[in-house]
Design an enzyme around this catalytic site. Structure first.
Site, PDB file in Angstrom:
ATOM      1  N   ASP A 190       0.697  -1.247  -0.001  1.00  0.00           N
ATOM      2  CA  ASP A 190      -0.122  -0.001   0.110  1.00  0.00           C
ATOM      3  C   ASP A 190       0.847   1.263  -0.079  1.00  0.00           C
ATOM      4  O   ASP A 190       0.088   2.415   0.384  1.00  0.00           O
ATOM      5  CB  ASP A 190      -0.996   0.136   1.443  1.00  0.00           C
ATOM      6  CG  ASP A 190      -0.052  -0.375   2.744  1.00  0.00           C
ATOM      7  OD1 ASP A 190       1.191  -0.048   2.767  1.00  0.00           O
ATOM      8  OD2 ASP A 190      -0.715  -0.649   3.553  1.00  0.00           O
ATOM      9  N   GLU A 242      -2.111   5.058   2.923  1.00  0.00           N
ATOM     10  CA  GLU A 242      -1.874   3.654   2.543  1.00  0.00           C
ATOM     11  C   GLU A 242      -3.503   3.166   2.320  1.00  0.00           C
ATOM     12  O   GLU A 242      -3.544   2.154   1.475  1.00  0.00           O
ATOM     13  CB  GLU A 242      -1.412   2.956   3.749  1.00  0.00           C
ATOM     14  CG  GLU A 242       0.025   2.963   3.652  1.00  0.00           C
ATOM     15  CD  GLU A 242       0.351   4.236   4.850  1.00  0.00           C
ATOM     16  OE1 GLU A 242       1.588   4.436   5.006  1.00  0.00           O
ATOM     17  OE2 GLU A 242      -0.369   4.969   5.132  1.00  0.00           O
ATOM     18  N   ARG A 293       1.923   8.824  10.446  1.00  0.00           N
ATOM     19  CA  ARG A 293       1.620  10.237  10.126  1.00  0.00           C
ATOM     20  C   ARG A 293       0.565  10.507  11.140  1.00  0.00           C
ATOM     21  O   ARG A 293       0.479  11.481  11.541  1.00  0.00           O
ATOM     22  CB  ARG A 293       1.142  10.239   8.391  1.00  0.00           C
ATOM     23  CG  ARG A 293       2.336  10.611   7.715  1.00  0.00           C
ATOM     24  CD  ARG A 293       1.934  10.782   6.272  1.00  0.00           C
ATOM     25  NE  ARG A 293       2.918  11.130   5.314  1.00  0.00           N
ATOM     26  CZ  ARG A 293       3.545  10.278   4.632  1.00  0.00           C
ATOM     27  NH1 ARG A 293       3.149   9.028   4.900  1.00  0.00           N
ATOM     28  NH2 ARG A 293       4.517  10.590   3.753  1.00  0.00           N
ATOM     29  N   HIS A 324       5.825   5.650  14.495  1.00  0.00           N
ATOM     30  CA  HIS A 324       6.104   6.569  13.419  1.00  0.00           C
ATOM     31  C   HIS A 324       4.989   7.094  12.432  1.00  0.00           C
ATOM     32  O   HIS A 324       5.260   7.889  11.644  1.00  0.00           O
ATOM     33  CB  HIS A 324       7.246   6.042  12.611  1.00  0.00           C
ATOM     34  CG  HIS A 324       6.747   4.921  11.481  1.00  0.00           C
ATOM     35  ND1 HIS A 324       6.495   3.491  12.205  1.00  0.00           N
ATOM     36  CD2 HIS A 324       6.258   4.921  10.442  1.00  0.00           C
ATOM     37  CE1 HIS A 324       5.845   2.947  11.101  1.00  0.00           C
ATOM     38  NE2 HIS A 324       5.796   3.491   9.973  1.00  0.00           N
ATOM     39  N   HIS A 335      12.739   5.860  14.159  1.00  0.00           N
ATOM     40  CA  HIS A 335      12.531   6.201  12.687  1.00  0.00           C
ATOM     41  C   HIS A 335      13.338   7.374  12.316  1.00  0.00           C
ATOM     42  O   HIS A 335      13.672   8.284  13.209  1.00  0.00           O
ATOM     43  CB  HIS A 335      10.923   6.623  12.610  1.00  0.00           C
ATOM     44  CG  HIS A 335      10.683   6.839  10.833  1.00  0.00           C
ATOM     45  ND1 HIS A 335      11.043   7.634  10.052  1.00  0.00           N
ATOM     46  CD2 HIS A 335      10.102   5.548  10.126  1.00  0.00           C
ATOM     47  CE1 HIS A 335      10.190   7.457   8.825  1.00  0.00           C
ATOM     48  NE2 HIS A 335      10.027   6.203   8.848  1.00  0.00           N
ATOM     49  N   GLU A 379      -0.002  -9.074  -1.087  1.00  0.00           N
ATOM     50  CA  GLU A 379      -0.729  -8.476   0.150  1.00  0.00           C
ATOM     51  C   GLU A 379      -2.082  -7.531  -0.127  1.00  0.00           C
ATOM     52  O   GLU A 379      -2.177  -6.551   0.268  1.00  0.00           O
ATOM     53  CB  GLU A 379       0.212  -7.905   1.205  1.00  0.00           C
ATOM     54  CG  GLU A 379      -0.340  -7.635   2.519  1.00  0.00           C
ATOM     55  CD  GLU A 379       0.886  -6.858   3.517  1.00  0.00           C
ATOM     56  OE1 GLU A 379       1.754  -7.696   4.006  1.00  0.00           O
ATOM     57  OE2 GLU A 379       0.710  -5.522   3.352  1.00  0.00           O
TER      58      GLU A 379
END
Length: 369
Positions: A96, A132, A207, A205, A238, A118
């Site tokens: 994604d 995603e 968004r 991490h 990250h 996936e």
């Protein structure tokens, strides 16, 4: 001989595509081409090295301050001549990411069939996770073949009108990748630092957690350390400068927390094996950790992996401090609750997803010869 091209650009994609690339390299009926966008340059390179993968084409698109728009446009521009040159019989994309979406769109424009590894994961919340959720929905509309990791993800595709004959339940290649990295004699300096204490492995991490959520997560972890002198928290941080700055500002004063550099896949998988509990807002670790008997508390309000929640290997806890503390305390203090999660059956497969994917590709090629 049929030519397949695997295209990916980030660390998680590379981990999950590596088993397919290794299996395809051994298949005498396939010519396997690897193209990377390098959406995440350094983190991708570590995985390529760990799995001994040398790309045939490297778009090397990563730029400081890159945006979703710039990633999409530069991939469309730079991937087009590569696809025109190679003319693969099938393009394989994974999951994604923006690389996944842009690569699938580029292949579609050139009328090259697309296989989506996936496929079918959904939250049905367009901004969670962002971007995603929309990326994977759009890739499903572009793809010819859909390799769903579970029956639940396959049912999502059926519900969206995808033809049943084009959907294959394969298991998740993340489990295949674990078989390539296992080392019973593994050693790492962070494990030495933990000194035999119970390890909480933290990753954070996303968004959607960068607008207050991370602060709540870090406060909860600090409180856990105050209450439990016997735990040690390993936090592979990250590379995002904002996340790093906040992590050091809030966590550096606690000697029970070790902030380390992002781990290569070999290290990450083996540190999961030595951990007691996983706190994460990541995706792939929700599949990997249960395969190793490690309970996972998901630091998100939604997950595209509901099979793990249903099976009892995952628990959604969001980013509110009280909820994180409640569920972490339960697993730290209640041996029966911990055993129930750690022994729950993993719904993501048996480590043979790559075999099933290649078998489906062969069946497609033979049918359309």
């Amino acid at each position: 001989m049929y030519k397949i091209m695997s295209i990916f650009g980030t660390r998680p994609e590379a981990i999950k595509m590596a088993p397919i690339i290794h299996a395809a390299a051994k298949d005498p009926q396939l010519e396997s081409i690897v193209t990377v966008s390098a959406q995440h340059r350094e983190m991708l390179d570590g995985v390529l090295h760990a799995f001994s993968i040398t790309p045939d084409h490297d778009l090397n698109i990563m730029r400081h301050g890159q945006t979703l728009q710039s990633i999409t446009s530069v991939i469309l521009e730079q991937l087009t001549p590569v696809l025109e040159q190679e003319r693969p019989d099938m393009v394989l994309v994974h999951g994604d990411t923006t690389t996944t979406f842009a690569s699938a769109l580029c292949a579609f424009y050139l009328q090259i069939p697309i296989a989506h590894v996936e496929a079918g994961l959904r939250t049905y919340h367009r901004y969670s996770p962002f971007p995603e959720e929309i990326n994977r929905q759009l890739v499903s509309r572009l793809s010819t073949l859909h390799f769903a990791p579970t029956q639940t993800s396959a049912q999502n595709l059926l519900n969206e009108g995808i033809c049943e004959k084009d959907i294959f339940v394969t298991g998740n290649t993340a489990i295949d990748a674990l078989r390539l990295t296992e080392n019973g004699q593994y050693h790492h300096e962070a494990l030495d630092w933990a000194g035999g204490h119970r390890i909480l492995l933290l990753t954070a991490h996303r968004r959607e957690n960068q607008n207050g959520g991370l602060e709540h997560i870090f406060h909860a972890v600090l409180t856990l350390c105050e209450r439990h002198p016997d735990i040690r928290v390993i936090f592979p941080c990250h590379r995002n400068p904002m996340i790093r700055s906040l992590a050091h500002e809030m966590l550096d004063g606690c000697n029970q927390i070790r902030i380390i550099e992002p781990l290569e896949v070999y290290d990450f998988h083996n540190i999961i094996r030595h951990s007691y509990l996983i706190l994460t807002d990541s995706g792939g670790i929700q599949e990997e950790a249960p395969s190793l008997g490690k309970p996972v508390l998901v630091l998100r309000d939604t997950t595209e992996r509901p099979e793990g929640v249903k099976a009892g290997t995952l628990k959604l806890v969001g980013t509110q401090e009280e909820r994180i503390l409640e569920e972490s305390e339960r697993l730290l203090n209640d041996a029966a609750a911990y055993a129930a999660m750690s022994n729950a059956a993993n719904p993501y497969g048996d480590g043979r997803a790559s075999e099933r994917i290649l078998a489906a590709l062969h069946a497609y090629f033979e049918k359309n010869a």
